[in-house]
Design an enzyme around this catalytic site. Structure first.
Site, PDB file in Angstrom:
ATOM      1  N   HIS A  85       0.473  -0.966   0.230  1.00  0.00           N
ATOM      2  CA  HIS A  85      -0.294  -0.070  -0.458  1.00  0.00           C
ATOM      3  C   HIS A  85       0.321   1.725  -0.168  1.00  0.00           C
ATOM      4  CE1 HIS A  85       0.691  -0.396   4.555  1.00  0.00           C
ATOM      5  NE2 HIS A  85       0.760   1.233   4.894  1.00  0.00           N
ATOM      6  N   HIS A  91      -1.521  11.233   6.033  1.00  0.00           N
ATOM      7  CA  HIS A  91      -1.654  10.261   6.840  1.00  0.00           C
ATOM      8  C   HIS A  91      -1.413  10.752   8.437  1.00  0.00           C
ATOM      9  CE1 HIS A  91      -1.410   6.442   8.758  1.00  0.00           C
ATOM     10  NE2 HIS A  91       0.055   6.009   8.881  1.00  0.00           N
TER      11      HIS A  91
END
Length: 244
Positions: A85, A91
């Site tokens: 990923h 994030h």
């Protein structure tokens, strides 16, 4: 008559030129001598590790021709950071780009795979500088996780090799466009603060985690790693392929 002959000759040359094979763009296309290598971990609850505390993977069939249905239809449930990923800046950066806003340029192009010995858990600045990483546009680390096959085991291992903040700072300062590693996090498990992520993502550098690099030797490659285009979220599973 002379003009007609010259025109016919010119036409013939143009026809030959149009039919001749054209050289492929750098890194594109494949051949038996230079095949693509799939470095994506297969998403499978039986074989794919899930980071401790992350959402479990669930795969099911709503319809299944093997069970007599007229067609097959599946449903998937998994975390955004499952298997191979990409972490987008969002994030760990409050106003960072979401995964659908990450530019394509860092995700496609030359990459260098660096072998890290099995006994090394912390890839710090001193360890990084033992290797020829300078000048690489994208840096991928092949570590103990590949040597031990951890991306193909459902058991989560806390002692995976990670990128220390001082090494992350060197990479960011050098203008590296993308950083990757062969387990489901680039950060030390239990780190007091996610400094590696903040350093790289703070510079807009995507992080590829969970690469399947078991069959890849150290060296220079052409990489394509494309995440699912999920609007407004911080990461997504990706398909990653590379070739020498």
């Amino acid at each position: 008559m002379l003009n007609i002959q010259m025109s016919m000759a010119a036409f013939a040359m143009l026809a030959v030129s149009a039919c001749a094979p054209r050289p492929a763009a750098p890194g594109l296309g494949s051949s038996a001598q230079n095949p693509w290598i799939d470095v994506t971990a297969t998403l499978d609850p039986a074989t794919t590790p899930v980071y401790e505390g992350d959402a479990p993977m669930k795969f099911d069939f709503l319809k299944d021709m093997r069970q007599g249905d007229a067609f097959t239809l599946s449903v998937y449930s998994l975390g955004a950071h499952s298997g191979t990923h990409i972490d987008a800046p969002m994030h760990f950066v409050r106003d960072g780009a979401s995964i659908d806003r990450v530019p394509l340029e860092p995700l496609i192009g030359p990459a260098r795979v660096i072998d890290i010995a099995d006994n090394v858990q912390s890839i710090d600045a001193a360890e990084l500088n033992k290797h020829q990483w300078k000048g690489a546009q994208r840096v991928l680390f092949r570590t103990r996780s590949s040597l031990r096959g951890w991306m193909h085991s459902s058991t989560f291992h806390r002692d995976f090799a990670y990128i220390a903040p001082d090494a992350a700072q060197l990479l960011a300062d050098a203008g590296v466009q993308l950083v990757g590693i062969d387990y489901i996090s680039a950060e030390q498990f239990g780190a007091p603060a996610p400094m590696t992520h903040r350093i790289l993502l703070g510079k807009g550098i995507p992080i590829v985690e969970g690469l399947a690099l078991e069959g890849v030797r150290a060296g220079d490659y052409y990489l394509i790693v494309l995440p699912m285009k999920v609007g407004g979220h911080e990461g997504a599973p990706a398909r990653a392929v590379m070739r020498k």
